[in-house]
Write a protein that holds these residues in place. Structure first.
Motif, mmCIF file in Angstrom:
data_model
loop_
_atom_site.group_PDB
_atom_site.id
_atom_site.type_symbol
_atom_site.label_atom_id
_atom_site.label_comp_id
_atom_site.label_asym_id
_atom_site.label_seq_id
_atom_site.Cartn_x
_atom_site.Cartn_y
_atom_site.Cartn_z
ATOM 1 N N LEU A 55 74.887 84.111 18.184
ATOM 2 C CA LEU A 55 75.353 83.517 19.168
ATOM 3 C C LEU A 55 74.943 81.594 18.956
ATOM 4 C CD1 LEU A 55 77.466 82.831 21.340
ATOM 5 C CD2 LEU A 55 75.723 83.898 22.926
ATOM 6 N N TRP A 56 73.631 81.795 18.779
ATOM 7 C CA TRP A 56 73.154 80.622 18.624
ATOM 8 C C TRP A 56 73.421 79.886 17.083
ATOM 9 C CZ3 TRP A 56 68.206 83.141 20.720
ATOM 10 C CH2 TRP A 56 68.089 83.036 22.486
ATOM 11 N N GLN A 57 73.965 80.501 16.167
ATOM 12 C CA GLN A 57 74.349 79.772 15.176
ATOM 13 C C GLN A 57 75.449 78.814 15.400
ATOM 14 O OE1 GLN A 57 75.277 82.697 11.892
ATOM 15 N NE2 GLN A 57 73.016 83.518 11.945
ATOM 16 N N TYR A 58 76.282 79.275 16.247
ATOM 17 C CA TYR A 58 77.625 78.590 16.775
ATOM 18 C C TYR A 58 77.238 77.730 17.883
ATOM 19 C CZ TYR A 58 79.714 81.851 13.636
ATOM 20 O OH TYR A 58 80.133 82.765 12.496
ATOM 21 N N PHE A 59 76.428 78.020 18.825
ATOM 22 C CA PHE A 59 76.218 77.214 20.196
ATOM 23 C C PHE A 59 74.755 77.047 20.503
ATOM 24 C CE2 PHE A 59 80.475 79.013 20.472
ATOM 25 C CZ PHE A 59 81.196 77.627 20.654
ATOM 26 N N ASP A 60 74.204 76.066 20.764
ATOM 27 C CA ASP A 60 72.827 75.881 21.290
ATOM 28 C C ASP A 60 72.461 76.310 22.660
ATOM 29 O OD1 ASP A 60 72.219 74.698 18.738
ATOM 30 O OD2 ASP A 60 72.717 72.699 19.421
ATOM 31 N N ASN A 61 73.521 76.298 23.263
ATOM 32 C CA ASN A 61 73.073 76.948 24.790
ATOM 33 C C ASN A 61 74.655 77.067 25.421
ATOM 34 O OD1 ASN A 61 74.117 74.244 25.728
ATOM 35 N ND2 ASN A 61 72.054 73.366 25.131
ATOM 36 N N LYS A 62 74.310 77.535 26.633
ATOM 37 C CA LYS A 62 75.596 77.868 27.376
ATOM 38 C C LYS A 62 76.560 76.725 27.570
ATOM 39 C CE LYS A 62 75.088 79.240 31.517
ATOM 40 N NZ LYS A 62 75.108 80.019 32.740
ATOM 41 N N GLU A 63 76.048 75.419 28.044
ATOM 42 C CA GLU A 63 76.722 74.261 28.308
ATOM 43 C C GLU A 63 77.547 73.918 26.775
ATOM 44 O OE1 GLU A 63 73.485 74.720 28.765
ATOM 45 O OE2 GLU A 63 73.739 75.078 31.199
ATOM 46 N N ASP A 64 77.117 74.123 25.864
ATOM 47 C CA ASP A 64 77.987 73.700 24.579
ATOM 48 C C ASP A 64 79.084 74.826 24.491
ATOM 49 O OD1 ASP A 64 76.171 71.849 23.789
ATOM 50 O OD2 ASP A 64 75.086 72.997 22.363
#
Length: 73
Positions: A55-64
């Motif tokens: 998941l972090w490969q695509y988004f740095d955090n939930k806000e992203d």
């Protein structure tokens, strides 16, 4: 002169975009069901059947993840 993208590169990019959209769709459903504050990155990765590192490969955090949802409206 502009170079043409190789078929492998463009297929890879299409898969990446599709995966990213799937993550946003799953997250949106979770946010609507439970509220954004009540959904964690772990929850989203569990719903996707993957790991948080994926998941972090695509988004740095939930806000992203939320930003593309706001841009769709």
């Amino acid at each position: 002169m502009r170079q043409k993208k190789s078929p492998i590169s463009s297929k890879r990019e299409l898969k990446r975009r599709a995966r990213r959209k799937n993550i946003v769709d799953v997250a949106m459903n979770a946010f609507l069901a439970s509220g954004c504050d009540n959904v964690t990155m772990s929850d989203i990765s569990s719903m996707l059947g993957g790991s948080k590192s994926t998941l972090w490969q695509y988004f740095d955090n939930k806000e992203d993840i939320v930003l593309p949802l706001l841009k769709q409206k």
